[in-house]
Design an enzyme around this catalytic site. Structure first.
Site, PDB file in Angstrom:
ATOM      1  N   ASP A 175      54.519  49.248 -14.508  1.00 44.85           N
ATOM      2  CA  ASP A 175      54.978  48.296 -15.508  1.00 44.85           C
ATOM      3  C   ASP A 175      53.759  47.467 -15.903  1.00 44.85           C
ATOM      4  O   ASP A 175      52.705  47.524 -15.255  1.00 44.85           O
ATOM      5  CB  ASP A 175      56.106  47.415 -14.972  1.00 44.85           C
ATOM      6  CG  ASP A 175      56.900  46.768 -16.110  1.00 44.85           C
ATOM      7  OD1 ASP A 175      56.384  46.727 -17.256  1.00 44.85           O
ATOM      8  OD2 ASP A 175      58.024  46.290 -15.874  1.00 44.85           O
TER       9      ASP A 175
HETATM   10  C1  BGC Z   1      58.669  45.292 -19.153  1.00 40.15           C
HETATM   11  C2  BGC Z   1      58.751  46.770 -19.430  1.00 40.15           C
HETATM   12  C3  BGC Z   1      58.099  47.058 -20.766  1.00 40.15           C
HETATM   13  C4  BGC Z   1      56.660  46.582 -20.723  1.00 40.15           C
HETATM   14  C5  BGC Z   1      55.883  46.820 -21.997  1.00 40.15           C
HETATM   15  C6  BGC Z   1      57.242  44.760 -19.289  1.00 40.15           C
HETATM   16  O1  BGC Z   1      57.228  43.374 -19.228  1.00 40.15           O
HETATM   17  O2  BGC Z   1      59.170  45.020 -17.867  1.00 40.15           O
HETATM   18  O3  BGC Z   1      60.085  47.189 -19.430  1.00 40.15           O
HETATM   19  O4  BGC Z   1      58.194  48.414 -21.064  1.00 40.15           O
HETATM   20  O5  BGC Z   1      56.645  45.173 -20.483  1.00 40.15           O
HETATM   21  O6  BGC Z   1      56.337  46.005 -23.011  1.00 40.15           O
END
Ligand code: BGC
Length: 775
Positions: A288
């Site tokens: 993530d």
């Molecule tokens: C989220 C993810 C997301 C990523 C990119 C993170 O803060 O938890 O689900 O895909 O950001 O935006």
């Protein structure tokens, strides 16, 4: 002994990690920390599993993996390492995650973009219904169609990797991102994940199953440890990921949190042992965003792609735990075998080949960081006629919870009151950041907030749709947006044929705090004084109909039994066609067929609650002490009566079930050893015995032999059937050995308990069996 070995292995790994190598460990401090680990081991312990299994050329991945291996055999180590770290975070990168082109090899780079409801921060795209509504349809065909339509939009914009679907079950009542996933039951989550991924990848776009694993709440998600026992992990939280792997998902995104005390992006038990080992996942494990908390430990712990890579969010100093330099250093100083870098690259390239992205894949044609920059935005319209599917899914997901004396559908009312801010357009519609960082209660709720949302091309509000639909009926529609002038609300409600009260409840990702809610909701009451508005209207109107747009469970106890509340419509988060989907159901153009993908309690103490906002611990331990008893399983196990159980939903017609038979299939020897091959079919007839056509969702629950210590009922099958009045259809639902198995923590495998299984066909998770048999 085992625990101590684990501790030694952990220390050994950590001590070679570049970022902590300097940490001085005296013998006595080592002994003290080892003791502490042993003392905590029962509660919080994630065993080390090394090395990372290398991807294999098997099954549907054979051609892709072989192509990747052949291609990479001509690349230098630095070129292979370049694939593994994101770069171009923010302009000149166009997407939320970017892998740079590698000119020397001709590799064009990768664009990674949210969201699970459609392309995020892009123009001329559609805003699809959220995951929770997808689940509420209980309709595999629609799940697949939505996946395909979304995939086509991502591809049309030149996105290689779509960052969805999310599939963390709605474990807690307040969980901020519950709406991104597919409800509270692992089987339903798994079916929706499978169909969504199959649909998305049929378009040529790589899907991403997220967040692996235990990311069931938001507040403190980047600090907490989700402590999940092995059996619960396998039977509840892993199942949707298993189905994703079966759907050949190209990527799995790790969570921010720790699992059993080890950060998700470097949890070797989860990534090496379970995902790549047990499930045999062939694709890419990505972090993530800034979820990697180490360099070497995450590389050895099974991470293949560090996102967004550079810079590292935790430092923001332009450095990365990875990047070509660090990965090469880890190899050259002997901390990591070169084969690990090669396997990262093999997995990333295999995913690319699997989806055929080496041939004619569109270049990224929008700039997610600046939609007004004409040099980088080509404004490609990818919406096609997806609004039709979105409208259909919106009504198909609508759950009719109460309908006294057939208050719905509306029958040519002469006068209607439409009241509540939730029926109105948003004053911020058109603001590109609004749906991601939605500020407070402003207009109708059609999606939650955070990276799971995208920008709406438009949003049909309920009031406009109701006015349009009732025009030919010559209905006099009065409206008010004011939630708080209760005296005025009551005065408007008096004398109307029906009063439609729109209320909502919002939540999102912990990227912004909205009205004091840090992603997770602080409570599960209606926002904007909605409960009091219902009571004020119901006090003056005998036909008060409540429409709820909610991210998940919402407490209804203040008004649900009010005699003047004649109908309750649960509309969830329907996406851009929200008002039309709602009007379709209210006026009877569509017979509602949604079913609740979670249980609504009468008593809030019957829910599992998220870590409250008041908790500011640096590493809160979130113990999944309810184990298998998530949602309806808890109610069944403790004989508790909810307000509305999982799977519940009314219709404008009635259905009956008859003629249950269970057949044991004759299997080939290959099928006999395949845990997932259908082994039994459960067959019965569904009849529409009412006077209008409609759709029904018969549900199959199993009661395991008592020796298995399973909850009293677990969902193992469902289907959606469409029937004209008076018509019948034969239904056949398959069960595999896996469906009848439990995770044996001693044998470390799926085992079918001996004894008799009760097969129940019912209208919801807790309803009396309409049909029952045994296996
Ligand atoms: C989220 C993810 C997301 C990523 C990119 C993170 O803060 O938890 O689900 O895909 O950001 O935006």
């Amino acid at each position: 002994m085992l625990h101590l070995l684990g501790a030694v292995a952990l220390v050994a790994i950590v001590s070679t990690s570049p970022e902590v190598a300097a940490f001085p460990l005296s013998l006595s401090s080592f002994a003290a920390s080892a003791n502490r680990l042993v003392a905590r081991a029962d509660a919080v312990y994630s065993p080390p599993v090394y090395p990372t299994p290398e991807t294999r050329a098997t099954g549907d991945w054979t051609v892709a993996v072989n192509k990747a291996k052949a291609e990479l055999s001509t690349w230098t180590l630095a070129e292979r390492a370049a694939l593994a770290t994101g770069d171009l975070w923010q302009p000149p990168g166009l997407c939320v995650g970017n892998v740079k082109p590698i000119a020397s090899t001709g590799f064009p780079g990768l664009c990674l973009q949210d969201a699970p409801v459609g392309v995020r921060v892009a123009d001329l795209v559609s805003a699809f219904p959220s995951g929770v509504n997808v689940a509420a349809t209980f309709d595999r065909t629609l799940m697949f169609s939505r996946g395909l339509a979304m995939g086509n939009e991502f591809k049309g914009k030149g996105v290689n990797i779509a960052l969805g679907p999310g599939m963390n079950p709605a474990r807690t009542a307040e969980g901020g991102r519950n709406w991104e996933g597919f409800g509270a039951d692992p089987y339903l989550q798994g079916e929706a994940a499978y169909q969504t991924i199959t649909g998305m990848q049929a378009s040529g776009v790589q899907a991403t199953a997220k967040h692996f694993i235990g990311n069931e709440e938001e507040h403190l998600r980047i600090e907490s440890s989700s402590n999940i026992d092995d059996r619960t992990l396998h039977e509840i939280y892993l199942h949707p990921f298993l189905r994703s792997v079966q759907a050949n998902v190209a990527n799995v995104m790790t969570a921010y949190n720790q699992i059993n005390g080890s950060w998700a992006a470097q949890n070797s038990k989860l990534n090496n042992g379970i995902l790549k080992g047990e499930l045999g996942f062939s694709g890419t494990v990505m972090s993530d965003w800034a979820g990697a908390r180490s360099g070497l430990a995450s590389a050895l712990g099974g991470l293949d792609m560090n996102m967004p890579g550079v810079p590292n969010w935790l430092t923001f100093d332009g450095t990365s735990y990875w990047g070509v330099d660090n990965l090469l250093k880890m190899v050259s100083n002997g901390s990591m075998p070169e084969s690990r870098v090669t396997d990262m690259a093999t997995r990333i390239l295999s995913s690319w080949y699997l989806l055929g992205q080496d041939v004619d894949f569109p270049a990224t044609n929008f700039n997610g960081w600046d939609l007004t920059d004409e040099a980088t935005n080509q404004h490609v319209n990818v919406q096609d006629d997806h609004y039709k599917l979105i409208r259909q899914m919106g009504s198909s997901a609508t759950v009719l919870l109460k309908n006294t004396n057939n208050a719905l559908p509306l029958k040519n009312p002469k006068s209607l009151l439409v009241i509540g801010d939730d029926a109105f357009p948003s004053s911020k519609n058109g603001d590109p950041n609004f749906y991601t960082y939605r500020g407070g209660n402003d207009g109708t709720l059609a999606v939650g907030w955070g990276s799971g949302a995208n920008d709406f091309p438009y949003l049909v509000d309920p009031l406009s749709a109701i006015i349009a639909r009732s025009a030919s009926l010559k209905t006099n529609v009065t409206s008010s947006r004011n939630n708080f002038d209760l005296a005025a609300a009551g005065a408007l409600a008096g004398g109307k044929d029906a009063a439609l009260v729109f209320i909502n409840s919002n939540s999102g990702e912990a990227v912004s705090i909205v009205d004091g809610n840090d992603g997770d909701r602080n409570n599960i009451s209606a926002w904007g004084g909605g409960d009091q508005l219902v009571l004020a209207v119901a006090a003056k109107n005998k036909n008060t109909i409540v429409i709820v747009h909610s991210v998940g469970v919402m407490d209804t106890e203040l008004w649900i039994d009010h005699p003047n509340v004649t109908a309750v419509v649960w509309a969830g988060l329907p996406g851009q066609e929200s008002g039309n989907s709602c009007a379709d159901v209210l006026f009877g153009d569509v017979n509602p067929s949604g079913r609740l993908p979670y249980t609504i309690a009468k008593d809030q103490s019957h829910y599992v609650h998220a870590t409250p906002l008041s908790n500011t611990e640096s590493h809160p331990q979130v113990t999944y002490s309810e184990k298998l008893n998530v949602d309806y399983r808890h109610f069944a196990a403790n004989n508790l009566k909810p307000r509305f159980p999982f799977g519940f939903g009314l219709s404008y017609t009635k259905f009956s079930y008859s003629g249950l038979s269970i057949k044991t299939l004759s299997l080939t020897s290959a099928q006999t050893t395949d845990l997932h091959a259908p082994k039994y079919t459960v067959n019965f007839t569904v009849q529409n015995c009412g006077s209008v056509s409609g759709e029904d969702v018969p549900q199959l629950y199993l009661t395991f032999p008592s020796s298995a210590s399973e909850p009293p009922r677990v969902l193992r099958g469902f289907t959606k059937v469409s029937l004209a009045a008076g018509k019948s259809v034969s239904v056949s639902l398959a069960l595999s050995t896996y469906d009848l198995s439990i995770w044996d923590v001693v044998k470390q495998k799926w085992v079918k308990p001996s004894g008799t299984f009760k097969v129940v066909v019912a209208t919801d998770a807790l309803a009396a069996a309409s049909l029952s048999g045994s296996i």
